[in-house]
Design a protein around this motif. Structure first.
Motif, mmCIF file in Angstrom:
data_model
loop_
_atom_site.group_PDB
_atom_site.id
_atom_site.type_symbol
_atom_site.label_atom_id
_atom_site.label_comp_id
_atom_site.label_asym_id
_atom_site.label_seq_id
_atom_site.Cartn_x
_atom_site.Cartn_y
_atom_site.Cartn_z
ATOM 1 N N ASN A 16 0.792 -1.239 0.000
ATOM 2 C CA ASN A 16 0.000 0.000 0.000
ATOM 3 C C ASN A 16 0.821 1.285 0.000
ATOM 4 O O ASN A 16 0.305 2.359 0.292
ATOM 5 N N ILE A 17 2.115 1.190 -0.300
ATOM 6 C CA ILE A 17 2.964 2.381 -0.392
ATOM 7 C C ILE A 17 3.295 2.604 -1.867
ATOM 8 O O ILE A 17 3.877 1.729 -2.512
ATOM 9 N N PRO A 18 2.933 3.774 -2.405
ATOM 10 C CA PRO A 18 3.236 4.029 -3.824
ATOM 11 C C PRO A 18 4.729 4.262 -4.045
ATOM 12 O O PRO A 18 5.444 4.702 -3.138
ATOM 13 N N LEU A 19 5.180 3.962 -5.240
ATOM 14 C CA LEU A 19 6.586 4.161 -5.592
ATOM 15 C C LEU A 19 7.011 5.618 -5.410
ATOM 16 O O LEU A 19 8.174 5.895 -5.124
ATOM 17 N N SER A 20 6.070 6.542 -5.495
ATOM 18 C CA SER A 20 6.386 7.964 -5.316
ATOM 19 C C SER A 20 6.829 8.287 -3.890
ATOM 20 O O SER A 20 7.415 9.343 -3.641
ATOM 21 N N ASP A 21 6.566 7.385 -2.938
ATOM 22 C CA ASP A 21 6.993 7.594 -1.547
ATOM 23 C C ASP A 21 8.281 6.850 -1.214
ATOM 24 O O ASP A 21 8.673 6.765 -0.052
ATOM 25 N N LYS A 22 8.937 6.322 -2.238
ATOM 26 C CA LYS A 22 10.199 5.597 -2.053
ATOM 27 C C LYS A 22 11.346 6.454 -2.576
ATOM 28 O O LYS A 22 11.279 6.996 -3.675
ATOM 29 N N TYR A 23 12.395 6.533 -1.788
ATOM 30 C CA TYR A 23 13.574 7.329 -2.142
ATOM 31 C C TYR A 23 14.813 6.453 -1.984
ATOM 32 O O TYR A 23 15.338 6.305 -0.890
ATOM 33 N N TYR A 24 15.229 5.847 -3.066
ATOM 34 C CA TYR A 24 16.444 5.035 -3.070
ATOM 35 C C TYR A 24 17.548 5.993 -3.496
ATOM 36 O O TYR A 24 17.655 6.340 -4.666
ATOM 37 N N VAL A 25 18.328 6.459 -2.525
ATOM 38 C CA VAL A 25 19.242 7.577 -2.773
ATOM 39 C C VAL A 25 20.703 7.207 -2.543
ATOM 40 O O VAL A 25 21.024 6.288 -1.790
ATOM 41 N N GLY A 26 21.555 7.974 -3.194
ATOM 42 C CA GLY A 26 22.989 7.858 -2.994
ATOM 43 C C GLY A 26 23.528 9.142 -2.393
ATOM 44 O O GLY A 26 23.055 10.238 -2.716
ATOM 45 N N PHE A 27 24.485 8.996 -1.513
ATOM 46 C CA PHE A 27 25.201 10.120 -0.900
ATOM 47 C C PHE A 27 26.578 10.139 -1.554
ATOM 48 O O PHE A 27 27.316 9.156 -1.450
ATOM 49 N N PHE A 28 26.907 11.232 -2.211
ATOM 50 C CA PHE A 28 28.136 11.319 -2.989
ATOM 51 C C PHE A 28 29.085 12.379 -2.449
ATOM 52 O O PHE A 28 28.663 13.453 -2.019
ATOM 53 N N GLU A 29 30.373 12.064 -2.514
ATOM 54 C CA GLU A 29 31.441 13.036 -2.311
ATOM 55 C C GLU A 29 32.112 13.150 -3.670
ATOM 56 O O GLU A 29 32.787 12.213 -4.108
ATOM 57 N N LYS A 30 31.858 14.260 -4.340
ATOM 58 C CA LYS A 30 32.230 14.422 -5.752
ATOM 59 C C LYS A 30 31.601 13.282 -6.541
ATOM 60 O O LYS A 30 30.388 13.136 -6.528
ATOM 61 N N LEU A 34 14.842 4.837 1.548
ATOM 62 C CA LEU A 34 14.021 5.558 2.516
ATOM 63 C C LEU A 34 12.576 5.586 2.034
ATOM 64 O O LEU A 34 12.310 5.979 0.899
ATOM 65 N N ILE A 35 11.660 5.159 2.898
ATOM 66 C CA ILE A 35 10.238 5.136 2.574
ATOM 67 C C ILE A 35 9.538 6.192 3.424
ATOM 68 O O ILE A 35 9.656 6.193 4.648
ATOM 69 N N ASP A 36 8.817 7.085 2.761
ATOM 70 C CA ASP A 36 8.059 8.134 3.445
ATOM 71 C C ASP A 36 6.687 7.590 3.838
ATOM 72 O O ASP A 36 5.961 7.053 3.006
ATOM 73 N N GLY A 37 6.355 7.701 5.118
ATOM 74 C CA GLY A 37 5.020 7.331 5.572
ATOM 75 C C GLY A 37 4.797 5.855 5.793
ATOM 76 O O GLY A 37 3.694 5.353 5.599
ATOM 77 N N TYR A 38 5.819 5.157 6.234
ATOM 78 C CA TYR A 38 5.662 3.734 6.534
ATOM 79 C C TYR A 38 6.288 3.430 7.883
ATOM 80 O O TYR A 38 7.421 3.858 8.125
#
Length: 166
Positions: free
Chosen positions: A57-71, A80-84
């Protein structure tokens, strides 16, 4: 809605896309200890699946598969899932550091900045699951203010559900 650029002031943060899979895979290959305790496998297919799967019941729009970059260097990956499991909570489905950046408080810094941002947008807690038998993960999340709230048995794989109040 989460503005991923605000998850860190120290790193460039952006959503990962399918073409980033090799970079993510290389980061995962370096973390052999994690995979000793996990049922997951660092394969292209598994990473691509993780990038596109959400809890029920969580839409893909609430999913944030992110990278943290140094250069151009990928320092960490976070799912990261928003609202779960509820609107006031964010859920970290996966977090892994580049081994070249471990044991330098950089992971702790990322979690601290992410927590501060999530609190600023009205979240009251962050949840995640930890492999019960992984000493590195248990130590890291406890050090970063996460407390175990329950144990879950997933077909013999014991996971600790942990939460941090913001």
């Amino acid at each position: 809605m989460i503005d991923v650029k605000k998850l860190s002031k120290k790193y460039i943060v952006r959503k990962m896309v399918d073409s980033d899979v090799e970079n993510i895979l290389n980061l995962c290959y370096g973390n052999k200890l994690f995979y000793q305790y996990s049922e997951a496998n660092p394969t292209k297919e598994e990473i691509l699946n993780d990038m596109h799967i959400t809890p029920p019941n969580i839409p893909l729009s609430d999913k944030y598969y992110v990278g943290f970059f140094e250069k151009d260097t990928l320092v960490a990956v976070m799912d990261l899932i928003d609202g779960y499991p509820n609107n006031e909570t964010a859920y970290i489905g996966f977090f892994m550091m580049n081994t070249d950046y471990q044991s330098q408080q950089k992971g702790t810094s990322i979690i601290k900045e992410t927590s501060e941002y999530l609190k600023s947008i009205g979240k009251s807690s962050i949840r995640l699951a930890i492999d019960k038998n992984n000493p590195q993960s248990n130590h890291f999340w406890k050090k970063n203010g996460f407390n175990v709230i329950k144990e879950v048995d997933r077909n013999g794989w014991i996971m600790l559900v942990a939460e941090k109040k913001l």
